[in-house]
Write a protein that holds these residues in place. Structure first.
Motif, short mmCIF file in Angstrom:
data_model
loop_
_atom_site.label_atom_id
_atom_site.label_comp_id
_atom_site.label_asym_id
_atom_site.label_seq_id
_atom_site.Cartn_x
_atom_site.Cartn_y
_atom_site.Cartn_z
N THR A 14 0.82 -1.21 0.00
CA THR A 14 0.00 0.00 0.00
C THR A 14 0.86 1.26 0.00
OG1 THR A 14 -0.25 -0.06 2.42
CG2 THR A 14 -1.98 -1.12 1.10
N THR A 15 2.00 1.21 0.66
CA THR A 15 2.91 2.36 0.65
C THR A 15 3.45 2.59 -0.76
OG1 THR A 15 3.52 1.99 2.95
CG2 THR A 15 5.03 3.31 1.63
N ALA A 20 3.33 5.58 -5.78
CA ALA A 20 3.16 5.58 -7.23
C ALA A 20 2.04 6.53 -7.65
CB ALA A 20 2.88 4.16 -7.73
N GLY A 21 1.01 6.60 -6.82
CA GLY A 21 -0.08 7.51 -7.11
C GLY A 21 0.31 8.98 -7.01
N TYR A 50 -5.77 14.75 -13.40
CA TYR A 50 -5.39 13.66 -12.51
C TYR A 50 -5.92 13.90 -11.10
CZ TYR A 50 -2.64 10.12 -10.14
OH TYR A 50 -2.26 9.04 -9.38
N SER A 51 -5.83 15.13 -10.65
CA SER A 51 -6.34 15.47 -9.32
C SER A 51 -7.83 15.17 -9.22
CB SER A 51 -6.08 16.95 -9.03
OG SER A 51 -6.58 17.31 -7.76
N SER A 136 -0.57 10.84 5.18
CA SER A 136 0.68 11.17 4.48
C SER A 136 0.42 11.59 3.04
CB SER A 136 1.62 9.97 4.48
OG SER A 136 1.94 9.59 5.79
N LEU A 137 -0.41 10.83 2.35
CA LEU A 137 -0.69 11.16 0.95
C LEU A 137 -1.43 12.49 0.83
CD1 LEU A 137 -1.76 7.64 -0.38
CD2 LEU A 137 0.43 8.81 -0.72
N THR A 138 -2.37 12.74 1.73
CA THR A 138 -3.11 14.00 1.69
C THR A 138 -2.17 15.17 1.92
OG1 THR A 138 -5.18 12.96 2.37
CG2 THR A 138 -4.99 15.34 2.74
N LEU A 139 -1.24 15.04 2.83
CA LEU A 139 -0.27 16.11 3.07
C LEU A 139 0.52 16.41 1.79
CD1 LEU A 139 1.14 18.03 5.06
CD2 LEU A 139 2.69 16.15 5.60
#
Length: 155
Positions: A14-15, A20-21, A50-51, A136-139
């Protein structure tokens, strides 16, 4: 790792998938700043499209949670299903606006979905590893949108 909903670390898979995303955000954001001017407008559009796709995907996560964990006769099911549609209803119209307005609206959409996922009713339905990864991804995504806003304002 335990199978409960407590705080768990994201798995290696998942990390990696989350990282990759982030690549299309990073690549198009970099291009918007440093590519030849002919490519910069394309990079901004690619970033925004993409966003919008990823924001819609986050709504789909909530749809999946409702289908698998909430009973259709419960009010929580209806509320989660309605909220699962909001990211798409924010993302698509944003693409019809100016680049700056779209970037600001998409940024707000990420903050809204994060706020919803942080509420106790939502936290109880999401695995700990997901919440940790999403934070983390949202940040990163919010920071990227901030940099895109700066790029657009600077012209």
């Amino acid at each position: 790792m335990s199978k409960g909903r407590g705080m768990q670390l994201p798995t290696r898979l998942t990390t990696r998938l989350g990282a990759a995303g982030l690549l299309p955000f990073a690549m198009t954001l970099t291009m918007a700043w440093v590519a030849p001017s002919d490519w910069q407008a394309w990079a901004v559009s690619a970033f925004l499209f993409y966003s919008a796709v990823i924001l819609s995907f986050l709504g789909g996560v909530q749809w999946g949670v409702a289908m698998s964990l909430d009973a259709p006769e419960d009010a929580a099911f209806a509320a989660r299903m309605l909220r699962s549609m909001l990211p798409s209803l924010i993302a698509w119209p944003a693409l019809l606006l100016s680049d700056l307005a779209a970037t600001v609206i998409l940024l707000a959409g990420y903050l809204l979905i994060h706020a919803y996922e942080s509420q106790p009713v939502s936290r109880a339905r999401l695995p700990g590893w997901y919440r940790s990864l999403r934070r983390s991804l949202t940040l990163c995504v919010v920071g990227g949108h901030g940099l895109m806003i700066l790029r657009l304002v600077m012209g």
